[in-house]
Design an enzyme around this catalytic site. Structure first.
Site, PDB file in Angstrom:
ATOM      1  N   HIS A 141      11.512  -1.593   2.307  1.00 11.67           N
ATOM      2  CA  HIS A 141      10.209  -2.254   2.430  1.00 11.67           C
ATOM      3  C   HIS A 141       9.627  -1.888   3.781  1.00 11.67           C
ATOM      4  O   HIS A 141      10.341  -1.893   4.788  1.00 11.67           O
ATOM      5  CB  HIS A 141      10.342  -3.776   2.321  1.00 11.67           C
ATOM      6  CG  HIS A 141      10.907  -4.200   1.016  1.00 11.67           C
ATOM      7  ND1 HIS A 141      10.163  -4.231  -0.136  1.00 11.67           N
ATOM      8  CD2 HIS A 141      12.164  -4.568   0.672  1.00 11.67           C
ATOM      9  CE1 HIS A 141      10.937  -4.611  -1.135  1.00 11.67           C
ATOM     10  NE2 HIS A 141      12.154  -4.808  -0.676  1.00 11.67           N
TER      11      HIS A 141
ATOM     12  N   TYR B 170       1.061  -2.728   6.863  1.00 13.48           N
ATOM     13  CA  TYR B 170       1.710  -1.556   6.275  1.00 13.48           C
ATOM     14  C   TYR B 170       1.539  -0.268   7.071  1.00 13.48           C
ATOM     15  O   TYR B 170       2.105   0.751   6.709  1.00 13.48           O
ATOM     16  CB  TYR B 170       1.218  -1.353   4.844  1.00 13.48           C
ATOM     17  CG  TYR B 170       1.507  -2.531   3.955  1.00 13.48           C
ATOM     18  CD1 TYR B 170       2.807  -2.801   3.553  1.00 13.48           C
ATOM     19  CD2 TYR B 170       0.498  -3.392   3.551  1.00 13.48           C
ATOM     20  CE1 TYR B 170       3.098  -3.894   2.752  1.00 13.48           C
ATOM     21  CE2 TYR B 170       0.775  -4.489   2.745  1.00 13.48           C
ATOM     22  CZ  TYR B 170       2.076  -4.729   2.355  1.00 13.48           C
ATOM     23  OH  TYR B 170       2.358  -5.814   1.565  1.00 13.48           O
TER      24      TYR B 170
ATOM     25  N   ASN C 171      11.402   1.452  -3.235  1.00  9.64           N
ATOM     26  CA  ASN C 171      10.458   0.468  -2.721  1.00  9.64           C
ATOM     27  C   ASN C 171       9.685  -0.002  -3.947  1.00  9.64           C
ATOM     28  O   ASN C 171       8.711   0.623  -4.357  1.00  9.64           O
ATOM     29  CB  ASN C 171       9.524   1.065  -1.677  1.00  9.64           C
ATOM     30  CG  ASN C 171       8.590   0.025  -1.087  1.00  9.64           C
ATOM     31  OD1 ASN C 171       8.405  -1.042  -1.653  1.00  9.64           O
ATOM     32  ND2 ASN C 171       7.981   0.351   0.042  1.00  9.64           N
TER      33      ASN C 171
ATOM     34  N   ARG D   9      -4.727  -0.021   2.737  1.00  9.97           N
ATOM     35  CA  ARG D   9      -4.377  -1.406   2.430  1.00  9.97           C
ATOM     36  C   ARG D   9      -3.709  -2.075   3.626  1.00  9.97           C
ATOM     37  O   ARG D   9      -2.631  -1.668   4.044  1.00  9.97           O
ATOM     38  CB  ARG D   9      -3.426  -1.436   1.233  1.00  9.97           C
ATOM     39  CG  ARG D   9      -2.948  -2.813   0.873  1.00  9.97           C
ATOM     40  CD  ARG D   9      -1.933  -2.759  -0.262  1.00  9.97           C
ATOM     41  NE  ARG D   9      -1.398  -4.089  -0.485  1.00  9.97           N
ATOM     42  CZ  ARG D   9      -0.154  -4.346  -0.801  1.00  9.97           C
ATOM     43  NH1 ARG D   9       0.699  -3.356  -0.966  1.00  9.97           N
ATOM     44  NH2 ARG D   9       0.253  -5.573  -0.973  1.00  9.97           N
TER      45      ARG D   9
ATOM     46  N   ARG E 154       7.602 -12.897   5.976  1.00 12.46           N
ATOM     47  CA  ARG E 154       6.324 -13.066   5.286  1.00 12.46           C
ATOM     48  C   ARG E 154       6.352 -14.304   4.397  1.00 12.46           C
ATOM     49  O   ARG E 154       7.169 -15.188   4.584  1.00 12.46           O
ATOM     50  CB  ARG E 154       6.003 -11.786   4.511  1.00 12.46           C
ATOM     51  CG  ARG E 154       5.855 -10.597   5.484  1.00 12.46           C
ATOM     52  CD  ARG E 154       5.386  -9.346   4.831  1.00 12.46           C
ATOM     53  NE  ARG E 154       4.066  -9.554   4.243  1.00 12.46           N
ATOM     54  CZ  ARG E 154       3.525  -8.734   3.358  1.00 12.46           C
ATOM     55  NH1 ARG E 154       4.187  -7.674   2.935  1.00 12.46           N
ATOM     56  NH2 ARG E 154       2.324  -8.971   2.868  1.00 12.46           N
TER      57      ARG E 154
ATOM     58  N   PRO F 247       4.018  -0.612  -7.169  1.00  6.98           N
ATOM     59  CA  PRO F 247       2.583  -0.868  -7.178  1.00  6.98           C
ATOM     60  C   PRO F 247       1.983  -1.003  -5.787  1.00  6.98           C
ATOM     61  O   PRO F 247       2.603  -1.533  -4.868  1.00  6.98           O
ATOM     62  CB  PRO F 247       2.451  -2.184  -7.949  1.00  6.98           C
ATOM     63  CG  PRO F 247       3.793  -2.830  -7.849  1.00  6.98           C
ATOM     64  CD  PRO F 247       4.781  -1.712  -7.769  1.00  6.98           C
ATOM     65  N   ASN F 248       0.784  -0.494  -5.680  1.00  2.00           N
ATOM     66  CA  ASN F 248      -0.081  -0.568  -4.506  1.00  2.00           C
ATOM     67  C   ASN F 248       0.345   0.330  -3.355  1.00  2.00           C
ATOM     68  O   ASN F 248      -0.389   0.458  -2.378  1.00  2.00           O
ATOM     69  CB  ASN F 248      -0.244  -2.019  -4.009  1.00  2.00           C
ATOM     70  CG  ASN F 248      -0.923  -2.879  -5.043  1.00  2.00           C
ATOM     71  OD1 ASN F 248      -1.959  -2.492  -5.576  1.00  2.00           O
ATOM     72  ND2 ASN F 248      -0.343  -4.016  -5.354  1.00  2.00           N
TER      73      ASN F 248
ATOM     74  N   GLU G 129      17.336  -0.231  -1.052  1.00  2.00           N
ATOM     75  CA  GLU G 129      16.041  -0.910  -1.152  1.00  2.00           C
ATOM     76  C   GLU G 129      15.300  -0.754   0.176  1.00  2.00           C
ATOM     77  O   GLU G 129      15.881  -0.949   1.245  1.00  2.00           O
ATOM     78  CB  GLU G 129      16.284  -2.388  -1.452  1.00  2.00           C
ATOM     79  CG  GLU G 129      15.036  -3.214  -1.602  1.00  2.00           C
ATOM     80  CD  GLU G 129      15.339  -4.667  -1.950  1.00  2.00           C
ATOM     81  OE1 GLU G 129      14.388  -5.456  -1.941  1.00  2.00           O
ATOM     82  OE2 GLU G 129      16.514  -5.012  -2.218  1.00  2.00           O
TER      83      GLU G 129
ATOM     84  N   ALA H  74       5.761  -5.235  -5.046  1.00  2.00           N
ATOM     85  CA  ALA H  74       5.780  -6.620  -5.518  1.00  2.00           C
ATOM     86  C   ALA H  74       6.771  -6.844  -6.657  1.00  2.00           C
ATOM     87  O   ALA H  74       7.256  -7.959  -6.846  1.00  2.00           O
ATOM     88  CB  ALA H  74       4.381  -7.044  -5.947  1.00  2.00           C
TER      89      ALA H  74
END
Length: 144
Positions: free
Chosen positions: A101, A23, A74, A18, A108, A10-11, A99, A77
């Site tokens: 990111h 990012y 990825n 964004r 964070r 998502p996103n 994985e 969330a």
């Protein structure tokens, strides 16, 4: 030629718009193009996908279990919340998962520090922006 599924949650379709301070300014299409280029260099076919829906990601991980040599994931969330994705990765074994990111999730908010993907991933690459995808593909190519 071995196929790698590059799955995005998502996103990530909002990359470039964004929070560019976190990012970056590259779009998901830019990252897809770079993954395809890296795939060519590594002798890998890239199947690049994105969805904002958890069930799509679960279905794609399950599909990869029978159709792909590896997965770059990825999960956005969903990384921190999805037992369903965690279970799908387990069911896709022995297909290796890396994985990815864009940001360093460990630098964070505390809720981002835990990953439901990591326990069943070959490894995690975080904090290197879009380069992380290329690094993940290199890691999978070396492992395969």
């Amino acid at each position: 030629m071995k196929t790698i599924f590059v799955l995005n949650g998502p996103n990530l379709n909002m990359l470039g718009k964004r929070e560019p301070s976190i990012y970056g300014t590259q779009t998901l299409d830019d990252i897809a193009a770079d993954c395809r280029k890296a795939g060519e260099e590594l002798g890998l076919a890239i199947d690049f996908r994105q969805s904002n829906h958890e069930g799509d990601l679960v279905s794609w991980v399950q599909e990869a279990g029978g159709a792909a040599a590896g997965i770059v994931l990825n999960a956005g969330a969903y990384t921190h919340t999805s037992i369903a994705i965690h279970d799908a990765i387990r069911s896709a074994a022995p297909v290796p998962v890396v994985e990815v990111h864009l940001s360093n999730i460990h630098a964070r908010e505390p809720f981002r520090h835990a990953s439901m993907v990591a326990p069943h991933a070959l490894g995690m690459i975080c904090g290197f922006g879009p380069l992380g995808y290329r690094l993940a593909l290199q890691a999978l190519a070396a492992r395969l």
